[in-house]
Motif scaffolding. Structure first.
Motif, PDB file in Angstrom:
ATOM      1  N   GLU A  37      12.655   0.290   1.125  1.00  0.00           N
ATOM      2  CA  GLU A  37      12.843   0.173  -0.323  1.00  0.00           C
ATOM      3  C   GLU A  37      11.447   0.269  -0.913  1.00  0.00           C
ATOM      4  O   GLU A  37      10.694  -0.699  -0.907  1.00  0.00           O
ATOM      5  CB  GLU A  37      13.464  -1.180  -0.674  1.00  0.00           C
ATOM      6  N   LEU A  38      11.090   1.462  -1.385  1.00  0.00           N
ATOM      7  CA  LEU A  38       9.738   1.724  -1.876  1.00  0.00           C
ATOM      8  C   LEU A  38       9.505   1.066  -3.232  1.00  0.00           C
ATOM      9  O   LEU A  38      10.283   1.231  -4.164  1.00  0.00           O
ATOM     10  CB  LEU A  38       9.502   3.234  -1.990  1.00  0.00           C
ATOM     11  N   ASN A  39       8.410   0.307  -3.316  1.00  0.00           N
ATOM     12  CA  ASN A  39       7.946  -0.268  -4.575  1.00  0.00           C
ATOM     13  C   ASN A  39       6.527   0.266  -4.731  1.00  0.00           C
ATOM     14  O   ASN A  39       5.579  -0.344  -4.254  1.00  0.00           O
ATOM     15  CB  ASN A  39       7.976  -1.798  -4.502  1.00  0.00           C
ATOM     16  N   ALA A  40       6.409   1.453  -5.335  1.00  0.00           N
ATOM     17  CA  ALA A  40       5.134   2.163  -5.389  1.00  0.00           C
ATOM     18  C   ALA A  40       4.015   1.283  -5.936  1.00  0.00           C
ATOM     19  O   ALA A  40       4.126   0.731  -7.022  1.00  0.00           O
ATOM     20  CB  ALA A  40       5.281   3.422  -6.227  1.00  0.00           C
TER      21      ALA A  40
ATOM     22  N   GLY B 285       0.767  -1.234   0.000  1.00  0.00           N
ATOM     23  CA  GLY B 285       0.000   0.000   0.000  1.00  0.00           C
ATOM     24  C   GLY B 285       0.800   1.287   0.000  1.00  0.00           C
ATOM     25  O   GLY B 285       0.235   2.360  -0.113  1.00  0.00           O
ATOM     26  N   MET B 286       2.110   1.201   0.132  1.00  0.00           N
ATOM     27  CA  MET B 286       2.916   2.423   0.143  1.00  0.00           C
ATOM     28  C   MET B 286       3.176   2.879  -1.289  1.00  0.00           C
ATOM     29  O   MET B 286       3.543   2.077  -2.131  1.00  0.00           O
ATOM     30  CB  MET B 286       4.238   2.168   0.880  1.00  0.00           C
ATOM     31  N   THR B 287       2.947   4.185  -1.551  1.00  0.00           N
ATOM     32  CA  THR B 287       3.082   4.656  -2.925  1.00  0.00           C
ATOM     33  C   THR B 287       4.026   5.843  -3.099  1.00  0.00           C
ATOM     34  O   THR B 287       4.362   6.185  -4.222  1.00  0.00           O
ATOM     35  CB  THR B 287       1.704   5.077  -3.487  1.00  0.00           C
ATOM     36  N   CYS B 288       4.422   6.499  -1.993  1.00  0.00           N
ATOM     37  CA  CYS B 288       5.204   7.726  -2.156  1.00  0.00           C
ATOM     38  C   CYS B 288       6.083   7.989  -0.948  1.00  0.00           C
ATOM     39  O   CYS B 288       6.044   7.245   0.031  1.00  0.00           O
ATOM     40  CB  CYS B 288       4.260   8.914  -2.363  1.00  0.00           C
ATOM     41  N   GLY B 289       6.839   9.067  -1.023  1.00  0.00           N
ATOM     42  CA  GLY B 289       7.722   9.452   0.071  1.00  0.00           C
ATOM     43  C   GLY B 289       6.977   9.720   1.367  1.00  0.00           C
ATOM     44  O   GLY B 289       7.483   9.458   2.453  1.00  0.00           O
ATOM     45  N   HIS B 290       5.751  10.243   1.273  1.00  0.00           N
ATOM     46  CA  HIS B 290       4.968  10.490   2.491  1.00  0.00           C
ATOM     47  C   HIS B 290       4.649   9.172   3.190  1.00  0.00           C
ATOM     48  O   HIS B 290       4.717   9.084   4.414  1.00  0.00           O
ATOM     49  CB  HIS B 290       3.667  11.241   2.166  1.00  0.00           C
ATOM     50  N   CYS B 291       4.327   8.146   2.393  1.00  0.00           N
ATOM     51  CA  CYS B 291       4.057   6.814   2.949  1.00  0.00           C
ATOM     52  C   CYS B 291       5.281   6.303   3.697  1.00  0.00           C
ATOM     53  O   CYS B 291       5.173   5.779   4.803  1.00  0.00           O
ATOM     54  CB  CYS B 291       3.728   5.816   1.840  1.00  0.00           C
ATOM     55  N   VAL B 292       6.438   6.459   3.079  1.00  0.00           N
ATOM     56  CA  VAL B 292       7.694   6.013   3.672  1.00  0.00           C
ATOM     57  C   VAL B 292       7.921   6.705   5.011  1.00  0.00           C
ATOM     58  O   VAL B 292       8.232   6.067   6.017  1.00  0.00           O
ATOM     59  CB  VAL B 292       8.885   6.287   2.714  1.00  0.00           C
TER      60      VAL B 292
END
Length: 79
Positions: A41-44, A15-22
């Protein structure tokens, strides 16, 4: 005084999609006792890998609750 080596825990979060999510997930995890560092390690739009370095072992439920507090879901725990 004994020094213990840091424990590294990896979890998969959906469910993480962006820097704010991170930053939201990182903030919640960093608030847990003993957490020294959180790396994402974000996988939008897919499954992101979150690596938590802590001074002691964290329980999967502690991690899951912190991630849920940020509004996301842990989909798998890895040692």
């Amino acid at each position: 005084m004994s020094t213990t080596s840091p424990t590294t825990t990896r979890v998969s979060v959906s469910g993480m999609t962006c820097g704010h999510c991170v930053s939201a997930v990182s903030e919640e995890l960093e608030a847990l006792a003993g957490v020294e560092e959180v790396t994402v390690e974000l996988n939008a739009g897919g499954i992101s890998t979150v690596t938590i370095t802590s001074s002691s072992e964290l329980s999967p439920s502690e991690i899951g609750e912190a991630v849920a507090e940020a509004g996301y879901l842990v989909v798998a725990n890895e040692a």
